[in-house]
Design a protein around this motif. Structure first.
Motif, short mmCIF file in Angstrom:
data_model
loop_
_atom_site.label_atom_id
_atom_site.label_comp_id
_atom_site.label_asym_id
_atom_site.label_seq_id
_atom_site.Cartn_x
_atom_site.Cartn_y
_atom_site.Cartn_z
N ASN A 1 -4.57 -42.00 -9.93
CA ASN A 1 -4.57 -43.45 -9.76
C ASN A 1 -4.66 -43.75 -8.27
O ASN A 1 -3.67 -43.71 -7.56
CB ASN A 1 -3.31 -44.07 -10.36
N THR A 2 -5.89 -44.01 -7.82
CA THR A 2 -6.09 -44.35 -6.41
C THR A 2 -5.93 -45.84 -6.17
O THR A 2 -6.04 -46.29 -5.03
CB THR A 2 -7.51 -43.93 -5.97
N GLY A 3 -5.71 -46.60 -7.25
CA GLY A 3 -5.70 -48.05 -7.17
C GLY A 3 -7.04 -48.67 -7.52
O GLY A 3 -7.14 -49.88 -7.70
N ASP A 4 -8.08 -47.85 -7.59
CA ASP A 4 -9.42 -48.31 -7.93
C ASP A 4 -9.77 -47.74 -9.31
O ASP A 4 -10.24 -46.60 -9.43
CB ASP A 4 -10.43 -47.82 -6.88
N TRP A 5 -9.55 -48.53 -10.36
CA TRP A 5 -9.75 -48.05 -11.72
C TRP A 5 -11.19 -47.62 -11.95
O TRP A 5 -11.44 -46.59 -12.57
CB TRP A 5 -9.36 -49.13 -12.73
N GLU A 6 -12.15 -48.41 -11.49
CA GLU A 6 -13.55 -48.09 -11.71
C GLU A 6 -13.93 -46.76 -11.08
O GLU A 6 -14.64 -45.94 -11.69
CB GLU A 6 -14.45 -49.20 -11.17
N ALA A 7 -13.47 -46.51 -9.88
CA ALA A 7 -13.78 -45.25 -9.21
C ALA A 7 -13.14 -44.07 -9.93
O ALA A 7 -13.77 -43.01 -10.10
CB ALA A 7 -13.33 -45.30 -7.76
N ASP A 8 -11.90 -44.24 -10.36
CA ASP A 8 -11.22 -43.15 -11.04
C ASP A 8 -11.83 -42.89 -12.41
O ASP A 8 -11.92 -41.73 -12.86
CB ASP A 8 -9.73 -43.46 -11.17
N HIS B 1 -18.47 -37.95 -5.28
CA HIS B 1 -17.29 -38.82 -5.20
C HIS B 1 -16.53 -38.59 -3.90
O HIS B 1 -16.10 -39.55 -3.26
CB HIS B 1 -16.37 -38.57 -6.40
N THR C 1 0.18 -53.58 -14.50
CA THR C 1 -1.03 -53.49 -15.31
C THR C 1 -0.84 -54.31 -16.58
O THR C 1 -0.26 -53.86 -17.55
CB THR C 1 -1.34 -52.02 -15.68
N ARG D 1 -10.80 -52.38 -20.37
CA ARG D 1 -10.87 -51.06 -19.77
C ARG D 1 -10.45 -49.97 -20.76
O ARG D 1 -11.06 -48.90 -20.81
CB ARG D 1 -9.99 -51.01 -18.52
#
Length: 298
Positions: free
Chosen positions: A214-221, A178, A2, A10
């Motif tokens: 942290n699913t790897g998708d920052w926007e979704a999290d 979600h 990151t 972000r």
């Protein structure tokens, strides 16, 4: 990985969101004070928030961030409520590095820089029929990882099944879009996290909780974290409105004070946020804002 520059925008968005949620909640809470016109404590002056900037200073004396501590004491509805926001940064100490390494945070001991932002809220009420409540959401960043955390939980001293059902239903309504699997998972996590081993009981009637998201998708999290924050007011404010005019006696007030002792024990012994705030040198008054104004042990 990151990268610092890649995450600057972000970080800014997350910090701004926590501040905007704080502003909305403070306005609603002061509105509850102003509108309390009948029942216990209605003859008192409405409470308002005292807002104090907080600061964090690094070991070398340099600026390490800060925030706002907003506390209301002795109101008509709220005996004590705090709504804090902060954005802090710097270098984690050795103990914090080891703790995060044990949780699986990659590279933290090699590069212990961090950035963290969030909102934290705890409300202790005048009327024992109105449930105490806790809510927080946060984002944490290191050069090699990022994650979100938070949730909310209800802490009544006098339990009403319909209040518990409403509080949980609002959490589920905000989580289901979600992923329908999220609510039962985060409810179970809250049940485990807010358990007090030395009392062999839960702190309250639960809610939702997550950490290290942290699913790897920052926007979704980030979107999920925002909806956890958005769930708070519709989950809790109707309970305040329906219970704040109820009469009570010495037995009910005594039950409230005893339950507050339980709350204080949990926050001082087990709460991860309390430990982190004190270990990283944040303003102690802001960290310990969650403690009740009065409590009792039997």
């Amino acid at each position: 990985m990151t990268d610092t520059d890649a995450f600057a925008e972000r970080k800014s968005r997350a910090s701004a969101w926590f501040r905007s949620l704080r502003d909305e909640i403070v306005a609603v809470f002061e509105g509850l004070e102003a509108s309390h016109a009948e029942g216990p404590f209605s003859d008192m002056a409405p409470g308002s928030f005292e807002v104090t900037p907080t600061t964090r200073t690094a070991d070398d004396g340099s600026d390490a961030g800060g925030g706002l501590m907003s506390v209301m004491r002795g109101g008509r509805v709220f005996e004590k409520v705090g709504v804090n926001v902060s954005t802090v940064y710097g270098t984690l100490g050795e103990a914090a590095q080891k703790s995060m390494a044990a949780r699986g945070v990659p590279g933290i001991e090699a590069d212990p820089r961090f950035w963290a932002s969030g909102i934290s809220l705890v409300a202790h009420m005048q009327n024992p029929h109105v449930p105490a409540v806790h809510m927080n959401t946060r984002m944490f960043w290191t050069p090699n990882a990022w994650w979100f955390g938070g949730g909310s939980d209800l802490n009544p001293c006098l339990e009403y099944d319909e209040d518990t059902a409403h509080f949980h239903a609002m959490q589920q309504a905000h989580l289901d879009p979600h992923d329908p699997a999220l609510y039962p998972a985060l409810k179970a996590w809250a049940d485990e996290y807010f358990y007090i081993p030395h009392r062999a009981r839960a702190r309250g009637v639960g809610g939702i909780f997550m950490d290290d998201r942290n699913t790897g998708d920052w926007e979704a999290d980030f979107a999920l974290t925002q909806d956890i924050g958005r769930a708070f007011l519709p989950a809790w404010v109707p309970l305040v409105e329906s219970r704040r005019t109820l009469r009570f006696g010495t037995a009910e007030k005594d039950a409230q004070l005893v339950h507050r002792g339980l709350y204080a024990e949990y926050n001082l012994v087990y709460d991860r946020g309390t430990k982190f705030g004190l270990a990283t040198g944040h303003d102690a008054n802001a960290v310990l804002m969650s403690l009740p104004p009065l409590a009792k042990w039997v």
